[in-house]
Design an enzyme around this catalytic site. Structure first.
Site, PDB file in Angstrom:
ATOM      1  N   TYR A  48      39.039  43.204  38.443  1.00 48.31           N
ATOM      2  CA  TYR A  48      37.885  42.435  37.628  1.00 48.31           C
ATOM      3  C   TYR A  48      37.760  43.323  36.336  1.00 48.31           C
ATOM      4  CZ  TYR A  48      36.767  39.491  41.731  1.00 48.31           C
ATOM      5  OH  TYR A  48      36.627  38.682  42.772  1.00 48.31           O
ATOM      6  N   SER A  57      40.858  44.352  46.829  1.00 49.55           N
ATOM      7  CA  SER A  57      40.098  43.893  45.568  1.00 49.55           C
ATOM      8  C   SER A  57      39.289  45.165  44.983  1.00 49.55           C
ATOM      9  CB  SER A  57      38.952  43.045  46.652  1.00 49.55           C
ATOM     10  OG  SER A  57      37.719  42.840  45.605  1.00 49.55           O
ATOM     11  N   HIS A  76      39.401  30.307  43.280  1.00 48.44           N
ATOM     12  CA  HIS A  76      38.706  31.372  44.197  1.00 48.44           C
ATOM     13  C   HIS A  76      38.171  30.644  45.516  1.00 48.44           C
ATOM     14  CE1 HIS A  76      37.257  35.133  42.596  1.00 48.44           C
ATOM     15  NE2 HIS A  76      36.374  35.229  43.665  1.00 48.44           N
TER      16      HIS A  76
END
Length: 389
Positions: free
Chosen positions: A130, A107, A275
């Site tokens: 992201y 991540s 999510h």
């Protein structure tokens, strides 16, 4: 780990061993948690068609994921803060995934950095991105993933606006922790966790610290919260593809119209995902929308699935409805919190054995032979029993 029989066993150990704020961060969802619950309840309504007297002695879980061989149709999903579930958690999870012959996804919001993980493992891993307002920082992140030889980029697109997670607010969840009396008491009751984390490489977001050198935890948290870009759109995907030379996966698809747009980007795969019930509460379960998305675009790109997988039976359900492979998040994080790398390996092994057993009892020998024929119409919801034409 020898007496573990299911993911829930790992969850209970995780809950005992890790401070409440970090356990709840992994375990809970947004707002009233309707979507979190739907991911499980809709999954459990899907029933199997038991077959007998079929030769299933040659069962194999081997498959391919994005053209690469995999020991089973499973991927460790990107989960933030795994290094706070267990010291150097991202490294341990990646090693367990590689030992099991499946992909691991790091991540953006990891504790160990891209470079920390790359220097600690022998095989490439996936990196999840992201997109932040600071495009220079995003470009640098992508270039770091390229330098680390990451084999796929997972672009998460459902976090432009952050859903409120009540448990995180009530727990005062920060990284690193900000001390209160209740936290001190909680942490003091878990000395093994504390000593492990103190010995770890980092105790804050390893991929982000360069952006806020010299800043304290409050300033870093404010910067992170301000950086999620609400103007993100499909043109930004084109920009990312102009930088990233490898395989691209778009994660967070929950609607057929968006799935069609994702195909137009040329991405090699998409992940049907809500999510983990941590964003839009009241959204449908991932499993309920999977069949229609598969029907519309399944022949044009690889469909991965994420949302509610807690067993090998769940993997079988998703594959039967058209997914090529499945991501697990909470399931392996419970293993990590329960026992580090051994716990993650146990979680993968539990799911693998459950999938193999389920295949045998449904009369199936190969992953590619799993389809709707392994399911019965009994108690299925309308959303998963038959997609619209």
């Amino acid at each position: 780990m020898k007496n573990i029989t299911c993911i829930e066993d790992l969850r209970q150990i995780h809950k005992r061993r890790v401070p409440k704020a970090f356990f709840d961060y992994a375990d809970r969802g947004s707002y009233a948690e309707e979507t979190l619950r739907a991911n499980r309840s809709d999954m459990e309504r899907i029933k199997f068609r038991q077959r007998i007297l079929v030769d299933v002695a040659s069962r194999s879980l081997n498959t391919t994921i994005l053209g690469e061989p995999a020991a089973l149709p499973l991927i460790l999903a990107p989960i933030g803060l795994t290094g706070m579930q267990h010291s150097d958690g991202e490294i341990h999870a990646c090693r367990a995934a590689h030992a099991a012959g499946i992909p691991y996804t790091l991540s953006t919001m990891s504790i160990c950095s891209i470079e920390d993980v790359a220097s600690s493992v022998d095989k490439p891993f996936w990196f999840q991105l992201y997109v932040m307002k600071d495009r220079g920082f995003v470009k640098a992140l992508i270039e770091r993933a390229i330098a680390a030889k990451c084999s796929a980029l997972v672009l998460t697109v459902d976090l432009q606006v952050i859903g409120q997670r009540h448990a995180d607010i009530k727990n005062g969840m920060t990284v690193p922790p900000q001390w209160t009396l209740s936290k001190f008491i909680d942490f003091a009751s878990k000395p093994s966790w504390v000593s492990g984390v103190l010995r770890g490489k980092r105790r804050t977001f390893g991929n982000l610290v360069d952006a806020m050198k010299g800043s304290n935890v409050n300033e870093l948290s404010v910067w992170i919260a301000s950086q999620f870009d609400q103007s993100l759109n499909w043109k930004d995907v084109e920009w990312i593809r102009s930088i990233w030379p490898g395989k691209l996966i778009i994660k967070g698809i929950l609607d057929v119209a968006d799935a069609k747009e994702a195909v137009k980007t040329g991405a090699q795969a998409m992940v049907v995902s809500n999510h983990g019930g941590r964003q839009l509460d009241g959204a449908p379960s991932s499993i309920s929308v999977l069949p229609e998305i598969v029907q519309e675009v399944g022949g044009q790109t690889e469909i991965l699935f994420d949302g509610g997988i807690r067993s090998g039976q769940d993997v079988m359900r998703a594959l039967a409805l058209g997914a090529k492979s499945c991501m697990i998040g909470r399931a392996y994080v419970h293993g990590l919190g329960a026992g580090g790398q051994d716990g993650v390996a146990t979680a993968i092994d539990v799911i693998s054995k459950e999938l193999s057993t389920t295949m045998g009892l449904c009369g199936v020998n190969r992953i590619e032979d799993i389809d709707r024929r392994v399911l019965t119409d009994h108690l299925q919801t309308n959303a998963v029993s038959s997609p619209r034409n």
